[in-house]
Scaffold this active site. Structure first.
Site, PDB file in Angstrom:
ATOM      1  N   LEU A   1       0.822  -1.213   0.000  1.00  0.00           N
ATOM      2  CA  LEU A   1       0.000   0.000   0.000  1.00  0.00           C
ATOM      3  C   LEU A   1       0.856   1.263   0.000  1.00  0.00           C
ATOM      4  CD1 LEU A   1      -2.923  -1.031   2.413  1.00  0.00           C
ATOM      5  CD2 LEU A   1      -2.818  -1.199  -0.075  1.00  0.00           C
TER       6      LEU A   1
ATOM      7  N   ASP B   1       0.151  -9.759  -4.436  1.00  0.00           N
ATOM      8  CA  ASP B   1       1.433  -9.033  -4.508  1.00  0.00           C
ATOM      9  C   ASP B   1       1.246  -7.726  -5.282  1.00  0.00           C
ATOM     10  OD1 ASP B   1       4.035  -8.302  -4.116  1.00  0.00           O
ATOM     11  OD2 ASP B   1       4.925  -9.777  -5.460  1.00  0.00           O
TER      12      ASP B   1
ATOM     13  N   GLY C   1       7.172  -5.143 -10.463  1.00  0.00           N
ATOM     14  CA  GLY C   1       5.849  -5.157  -9.846  1.00  0.00           C
ATOM     15  C   GLY C   1       4.705  -4.926 -10.802  1.00  0.00           C
TER      16      GLY C   1
HETATM   17  O1  DOR Z   1       7.564  -7.335  -8.079  1.00  0.00           O
HETATM   18  C1  DOR Z   1       7.680  -7.083  -6.895  1.00  0.00           C
HETATM   19  N1  DOR Z   1       7.392  -5.853  -6.396  1.00  0.00           N
HETATM   20  N2  DOR Z   1       8.129  -8.032  -6.068  1.00  0.00           N
HETATM   21  C2  DOR Z   1       8.432  -7.778  -4.790  1.00  0.00           C
HETATM   22  O2  DOR Z   1       8.839  -8.689  -4.098  1.00  0.00           O
HETATM   23  C3  DOR Z   1       8.328  -6.406  -4.242  1.00  0.00           C
HETATM   24  C4  DOR Z   1       7.325  -5.635  -4.989  1.00  0.00           C
HETATM   25  C5  DOR Z   1       7.364  -4.162  -4.688  1.00  0.00           C
HETATM   26  O3  DOR Z   1       7.423  -3.776  -3.516  1.00  0.00           O
HETATM   27  O4  DOR Z   1       7.309  -3.361  -5.629  1.00  0.00           O
END
Ligand code: DOR
Length: 439
Positions: free
Chosen positions: A68, A310, A329
């Site tokens: 978040l 995630d 991410g």
């Molecule tokens: O893709 C990811 N983004 N993997 C993670 O383990 C951390 C996360 C992030 O905090 O952006």
């Protein structure tokens, strides 16, 4: 007194009670008051009625793993926008990872997040505390302090718990506190500088690869330490067939292990990086078709216990740059159901298992008996969705600040129509049929 809510004629699926039948649900004072066929015996005048005919009604989803970003990276997400996004995705509870700035490694920070969540959040936010001070990997946090502050689990997510000694200590506390240690399994010596899965795509793109062994190395270590200590290890975002095999074997041996898989690892592969570039850059990386098939089987066989998003929101600038500089991410809260429903409709995941993986599964990992269920007396956390409704993913319409999804422009089948959190309608699709009961 708040107005009663009656959700009628839906197909109610609640894996916690082995329930799958056409039924109505009466919500009163924030709780499930009645569930049954026909009309409730004591519906009050002025009850708000939702017509759920043709729709599925299930417990609100619980996300054990999302980011978040507040405090510290409010340009990527806030608790306000993240919980709005979660509600649009059918979630009524989210567990937020502690890789904020500053990280959630002490009581003050946990209290801060809880206060912001109480002020700005529209659903339940359960904070996860760090395992090590500052997520630096060098010193165990004061786990008793964080326990008293009300964290629901511990994780250095984004980073693995590097030291086996610290992981061992953390697992000992985990056993005593009955809380999971959630590990982001990545051996940094094996993954260093890696951008995508090591294989055909890393070769083709000329990028350094992250081998499956980077994940499996730490999964193997964690399982051994969980076995030795009796602590509860939860393996975050499992991405390889080898990890699945290790987890299966450990479960057979009675190790206290649970595991999660993300919607993106269940639906996409490394080849999607060729199509979507940095939008498909994620850690752990998207793997091969063979890994994806193993993950789907593992979810059906309960080797993998749950689905967690995630959700990792980033700014446009974090992604519109050269591949090696882009952030890892995917923004996933608002597309989770549509992604998973696609697998259900292909016949590769049962509807019941999909719902269990988003409801009672995570509730059990957290040890919350009253969440993830539609039992009478439980908080009225409910998701209503249409398994067959098609919609086009438009990140411009996301409530999340993170527009970073490789699914932009794609048609998904399966749409959340309404989300009820402790009896309050926190999200409603404009096409949901509803009578407000106001006179
Ligand atoms: O893709 C990811 N983004 N993997 C993670 O383990 C951390 C996360 C992030 O905090 O952006």
């Amino acid at each position: 007194m708040t107005r009663d809510l009656f959700i009628r004629d839906g197909r109610v699926i609640d894996p916690s009670q082995d329930l799958d039948k056409k039924a109505g649900i009466l919500v009163r004072e924030g709780k499930i008051a009645w569930l049954g066929e026909g009309n409730p015996p004591e519906a009050a005048d002025g009850t708000t009625v939702i017509d759920a005919s043709g729709l599925i009604v299930c417990p609100g989803f619980i996300d054990l793993h999302c980011h978040l970003r507040e405090p510290g990276e409010e340009e990527k997400e806030t608790i306000a926008t993240g919980t709005l996004a979660a509600a649009r995705g059918g979630f009524t509870t989210v567990c937020c990872m502690p890789n904020t700035n500053p990280p959630l490694d002490n009581e003050g920070m946990v209290n801060y997040v809880r206060a912001i969540a109480a002020r700005d959040g529209i659903i339940r936010v359960l904070p996860i505390g760090c395992v090590t001070v500052g997520r630096q990997g060098e010193e165990l946090v004061d786990m008793t302090e964080l326990e008293m502050a009300g964290v629901v689990a511990y994780s250095d997510d984004g980073m693995p718990v590097i030291s086996p000694g610290i992981m061992r200590q953390a697992l000992e506390y985990s056993r005593d506190f009955n809380r999971p240690i959630i590990d982001h399994c990545e051996n940094l010596f094996l993954s260093q500088g890696g951008q995508v899965n090591e294989g055909m795509v890393s070769l083709e793109m000329g990028l350094r690869g992250i081998p499956a062994a980077a994940e499996e190395f730490i999964v193997r270590r964690d399982l051994e330490l969980a076995k030795e200590t009796g602590g509860h290890i939860h393996i975050a975002h499992v991405s390889t067939e080898g990890s699945v095999d290790l987890i299966r074997q450990a479960k057979e041996e009675g190790v206290r292990v649970t595991a999660e898989v993300t919607p993106h690892h269940l639906t996409l592969t490394e080849e999607d990086v060729l199509k979507y570039g940095t939008l498909a850059k994620v850690n752990p990386p998207l793997r091969t078709k063979r890994d994806r098939a193993a993950l789907r089987r593992a979810l059906n066989d309960a080797v993998i216990d749950i689905v967690a998003t995630d959700h990792a929101p980033h700014t446009a600038a974090d992604k519109s740059c050269e591949f090696t500089r882009a952030a890892f991410g995917i923004s996933g809260l608002e597309t989770a159901l549509g992604s998973l429903a696609g697998i259900v409709l292909k016949g590769e995941l049962s509807l019941n298992n999909m719902i269990a993986a988003l409801t009672i599964g995570p509730a059990r990992i957290l040890g919350y008996e009253k969440l993830g269920t539609l039992e009478v007396g439980a908080p009225a956390d409910i998701c209503i969705f249409d398994l067959h409704r098609k919609w086009v993913v438009d990140p411009g319409k996301f409530a999340s600040k993170g527009k970073n999804t490789p699914l932009a422009g794609m048609t998904l089948t399966g749409k959340v129509m309404a989300t009820v959190y402790t009896g309050m309608l926190v999200y409603k699709d404009e096409e949901l049929k509803m009578e407000t009961g106001e006179k």
